[in-house]
Design a protein around this motif. Sequence first.
Motif: not given
Length: 300
Positions: A195-203, A229-239, A244-249
């Motif tokens: 399963p893919t994994i999404s993690v959310w937490h308050g700083g 390290p992550p494949t990329r870091v992006e900004d989503v509505v200021g957060f 992390w992407c696998n070999e297939a992207g």
Amino acid sequence: MASSSNSHDRLTHLKEFGTDPGSLHADIYIPKNFSKNGPLVVVLHGSTQSAEGYDRGSGWSELADECGIALLYPGQRKTNNPLSSFNWFKSGDTRRGSGEPLSIFHMIEQVVEDHAIDPLRVFITGMSSGGAMASVMLATYPEVFAGGAIIAGLPYRSADNLMEAMVRMKGVGGPSDSRLNSLVRGASTFEGPWPTISVWHGGSDSTVDNANADAIVRQWQAIHQVEGPPTRVEDVVGFPRQVWCNEAGQEVIEEYIIGGMGHGTPIMARGEKGLGEEDKYMLEVGISSTRHIAYFWGLT
């Protein structure tokens, strides 16, 4: 603000499902626009919460109406845990084939059968003790889930008793990364696809330290073969969103640390796309974890 009318009486009781060794309660919500082979999201409330309260706060049934998603809400009973917490740290409730995980598995089986759910589109999410129990389900029944989202939760088997649980919640100690990984691998005989994994937490979470969020990511990195390290870091509505992407992207792990947020589920109740309702552990921070998790899973 998003409409929350009647959300407290939207859920209906799931009367019968397999055996119930964990002695849990179950509610469901099947929207009018649900069609055969649609998806199912299993939602686990946090300590001191109820299924109805978590639904009202998170807005899952509102999103279900929008997108045609079936919902299952396993619920804890005070007789099992005085805080209505799922028992994610008790050995009888962290193993495949016993306790609370088996009860939840049987609920899922029942709903999948009753409502012609697509078995390849079953997902699970939870907050706090519900997030920690989502970790348990993803490890013990990985073949059931296409994806999971852990909010303010803890890694699978990071604690094996209440004393350890209290310490881990503070972000102290815990198994090594290789041990975290082998605990998931040893929880079932499954060999993937995972399963893919999404993690959310308050700083600024002082109830469950956000070191646990990073530990959850590390628990699953080797399993998905995306160490480092992550494949990329992006900004989503200021957060910041780390991906992390696998070999297939394919995006297989994502992590959001919501700066300045305490213990709870990030919501955005206001505005046209608003969902849910602010409450004690339902924190208005301008991003709807519910909507973004559903998007990550391809449900919106």
